[in-house]
Design an enzyme around this catalytic site. Structure first.
Site, mmCIF file in Angstrom:
data_model
loop_
_atom_site.group_PDB
_atom_site.id
_atom_site.type_symbol
_atom_site.label_atom_id
_atom_site.label_comp_id
_atom_site.label_asym_id
_atom_site.label_seq_id
_atom_site.Cartn_x
_atom_site.Cartn_y
_atom_site.Cartn_z
ATOM 1 C CG ASP A 29 -33.926 -41.645 -18.382
ATOM 2 O OD1 ASP A 29 -33.807 -42.507 -19.286
ATOM 3 O OD2 ASP A 29 -33.825 -41.904 -17.170
ATOM 4 C CG HIS A 41 -29.663 -41.265 -49.566
ATOM 5 N ND1 HIS A 41 -30.225 -40.010 -49.659
ATOM 6 C CD2 HIS A 41 -28.420 -41.151 -50.101
ATOM 7 C CE1 HIS A 41 -29.359 -39.183 -50.229
ATOM 8 N NE2 HIS A 41 -28.262 -39.845 -50.505
ATOM 9 C CG ASP A 79 -21.451 -44.520 -49.031
ATOM 10 O OD1 ASP A 79 -20.513 -44.171 -48.290
ATOM 11 O OD2 ASP A 79 -22.075 -43.732 -49.765
ATOM 12 C CG ASP A 112 -18.381 -40.464 -48.018
ATOM 13 O OD1 ASP A 112 -18.862 -41.605 -48.106
ATOM 14 O OD2 ASP A 112 -18.916 -39.453 -48.513
ATOM 15 C CG HIS A 144 -24.903 -39.917 -57.162
ATOM 16 N ND1 HIS A 144 -23.528 -39.806 -57.231
ATOM 17 C CD2 HIS A 144 -25.171 -41.253 -57.157
ATOM 18 C CE1 HIS A 144 -22.995 -41.021 -57.233
ATOM 19 N NE2 HIS A 144 -23.967 -41.908 -57.214
ATOM 20 C CG HIS A 159 -19.553 -34.937 -50.766
ATOM 21 N ND1 HIS A 159 -18.882 -35.148 -49.586
ATOM 22 C CD2 HIS A 159 -20.009 -36.162 -51.155
ATOM 23 C CE1 HIS A 159 -18.972 -36.439 -49.263
ATOM 24 N NE2 HIS A 159 -19.634 -37.084 -50.205
ATOM 25 C CG HIS A 164 -22.624 -34.370 -47.713
ATOM 26 N ND1 HIS A 164 -23.943 -34.647 -47.958
ATOM 27 C CD2 HIS A 164 -21.949 -35.469 -48.146
ATOM 28 C CE1 HIS A 164 -24.068 -35.845 -48.508
ATOM 29 N NE2 HIS A 164 -22.863 -36.372 -48.627
ATOM 30 C CD GLU A 200 -19.925 -39.601 -53.389
ATOM 31 O OE1 GLU A 200 -20.803 -40.457 -53.191
ATOM 32 O OE2 GLU A 200 -19.650 -38.709 -52.575
ATOM 33 C CE1 TYR A 234 -25.599 -46.317 -57.157
ATOM 34 C CE2 TYR A 234 -25.544 -44.482 -58.714
ATOM 35 C CZ TYR A 234 -25.059 -45.106 -57.580
ATOM 36 O OH TYR A 234 -24.033 -44.519 -56.869
ATOM 37 N NE ARG A 257 -22.095 -44.167 -53.405
ATOM 38 C CZ ARG A 257 -23.302 -44.638 -53.143
ATOM 39 N NH1 ARG A 257 -24.183 -44.758 -54.117
ATOM 40 N NH2 ARG A 257 -23.646 -44.993 -51.923
ATOM 41 C CD GLU A 278 -18.114 -41.669 -51.210
ATOM 42 O OE1 GLU A 278 -18.858 -42.566 -50.779
ATOM 43 O OE2 GLU A 278 -18.312 -40.454 -51.031
HETATM 44 N N1 GLY Z 1 -22.000 -41.304 -47.695
HETATM 45 C C1 GLY Z 1 -22.498 -40.057 -48.093
HETATM 46 C C2 GLY Z 1 -22.060 -39.700 -49.438
HETATM 47 O O1 GLY Z 1 -21.455 -40.492 -50.111
HETATM 48 O O2 GLY Z 1 -22.218 -38.595 -49.871
HETATM 49 MN MN MN Z 2 -19.734 -39.175 -50.423
HETATM 50 MN MN MN Z 3 -20.381 -42.183 -49.322
#
Ligand code: GLY
Ligand code: MN
Ligand code: MN
Length: 449
Positions: free
Chosen positions: A49, A255, A272, A283, A362, A366, A373, A396, A400, A417, A419
């Site tokens: 619940d 991820h 991240d 982000d 990647h 975004h 996003h 970003e 890797y 990374r 960002e």
């Molecule tokens: N943390 C999600 C991205 O970097 O797109």
């Molecule tokens: Mn991002």
């Molecule tokens: Mn991110």
């Protein structure tokens, strides 16, 4: 300018939300006018619940500023300019339920505090809906987002048709509300920019805190706890997305959200993480050595990513295509991969063949806003969208490097990374997240401070 992080009670901004409703009504009028109907998000069971923490629908909140579940926004855009009615359906006051579940505004206070023209109890929605739809050419809804709700609107339209002998006509078309809203949300207004700056400031402070506490032997989740402390303590409701706290080889899983491993000296830690403040996401990613000192190979790889990120940020200017940042980042990363000895050949050829994707797979950014996003098309008329003042996007790039026979061992399991969140201004990019330590000197100073 970073904002003051003193905890505070956020102010309602009914004028900002009303201005957005007025703009949406103008867009509806350009399509012949009609009535827009948008429900808030549903609650969702976690287990037993217990429910997941409630998060309002982003479009609904953008237009209303109202957060309670079981509420529905209706905007009637008449044929003449300025002819508009904003109607909110929301839960009634209920002293008994409020003892258990907390405060509800109720229709009267919602109307006074949020600036709607008319408010009703949600319980009356189905009864009033046919009146709202009568003689409107079009119903604007988030087509397909909530099929049960779509069916409710269709039943309302059928009810109007049943009144045809009274001389009323029913809508003859359904339009998806979202393309117009997505376009509006791409350009942030002053109220949104202030909230996004604060979200970015809170997250930047959280990253600095994580750098200060990180040391070999800690578990990733313990560093995650420090991020959470910084978010909640500064008044953010939650992370905007699951935090990635990835030590060593885990950083090469894009991820990775397990956050259960132990941090080891000699490894990098990739974080991240960004908070959601008053509905707006930040982000930020930073990558730094667990023991506070970059090794030679880590330093070399880091400088490549940093150079790519700075060059990409510099491309975030009004009139530049969105994709320019990615293209410049790919160029700097690819030439850096050659310098590091991880790729061999000529840079143009390595870009053309996509060889760089083995290490950078990647895209470079975004849109960012109410959703991490965020909504909004990346291409218009077959080309990458030109950046405009008021756009906010992440930048970003990363590297890797997984183990491989053809990869020098010194680079194995380096995942980096960097960002940031960037607002497009008339003068060029403004990095909202600039307060998070980023250069090697800044990071090492923070970790040893
Ligand atoms: N943390 C999600 C991205 O970097 O797109
Ligand atoms: Mn991002
Ligand atoms: Mn991110």
């Amino acid at each position: 300018m970073p904002s003051d992080l003193t905890p505070h009670l956020p102010q309602l901004a009914p004028e900002a939300h009303a201005a957005r409703r007025a703009r949406l009504a103008d867009a509806m009028r350009a399509e012949g006018g009609g009535v827009a109907i948008l429900p808030n998000a549903r609650t969702s069971v976690r287990n037993g619940d217990t429910e997941y923490a409630y998060r309002f629908d982003s479009h609904f909140y953008y237009l209303s500023g109202f957060r309670e579940p079981e509420s529905i926004l209706v905007i009637v855009a008449g044929a003449r300019e300025g002819e508009r009615q904003d109607i909110l359906f929301c839960r009634d006051k209920n002293p008994e339920m409020e003892i258990w579940e907390g405060f509800r505004h109720g229709p009267e206070a919602a109307r006074e505090q949020f600036g709607f023209h008319v408010t009703h109890s949600t319980e009356r929605f189905d009864e009033i809906l046919p009146d709202l739809l009568s003689d409107q050419p079009t119903a604007f809804i988030a087509l397909g987002a909530d099929k049960d709700f779509d069916a409710r609107v269709l039943r309302g339209i059928e009810a109007v048709r049943a009144r045809a002998r009274k001389g009323v006509s029913a809508p003859v078309s359904l339009h998806d509300l979202r393309p117009a809203l997505d376009g509006m949300r791409l350009i942030k207004d002053a109220h949104e920019i202030a909230l996004m700056q604060r979200a970015a400031d809170i997250s930047a402070a959280a990253h600095a805190r994580a750098m200060r506490v990180t040391r070999p032997g800690l578990f990733e989740y313990q560093v995650e706890a420090e991020l959470m402390h910084a978010f909640l303590h500064a008044g953010a409701a939650s992370p905007a997305y699951p935090s990635i706290v990835a030590g060593g080889a885990n950083a090469c899983t894009l991820h990775y959200v397990e956050n259960r491993s132990r941090l080891a000296a000699g490894d990098l830690l990739l974080i991240d993480a960004g908070c959601e403040f008053e509905g707006y996401a930040s982000d930020i990613t930073r990558s730094f050595p667990v023991d506070g000192r970059f090794s030679g190979p880590q330093r070399a790889a880091y400088e490549v990513v940093l150079a790519a990120q700075l060059a990409a940020i510099d491309a975030m200017r009004p009139g530049q295509p969105f994709n320019a940042a990615h293209e410049v980042a790919v160029r700097v990363i690819t030439s850096g991969l050659v310098d590091l000895g991880l790729l061999a050949g000529d840079v143009d050829g390595l870009i053309e063949s996509g060889a760089f994707r083995r290490f950078y797979m990647h895209s470079t950014g975004h849109w960012l806003g109410l959703d991490v996003h965020d909504v909004g098309a990346y291409r218009v008329a077959g080309a990458s969208r030109p950046l405009q003042v008021g756009h906010v996007a992440t930048v970003e790039p990363g590297l890797y490097i997984r183990p491989g026979e053809d990869v020098p061992e010194a680079f194995w399991n380096i995942g980096i990374r960097i960002e940031d969140d960037v607002l497009i201004t008339p003068d060029g990019p403004r990095v909202l997240s600039a307060a998070a330590p980023k250069t090697i000197a800044e990071i090492e100073a923070t970790m040893h401070g």
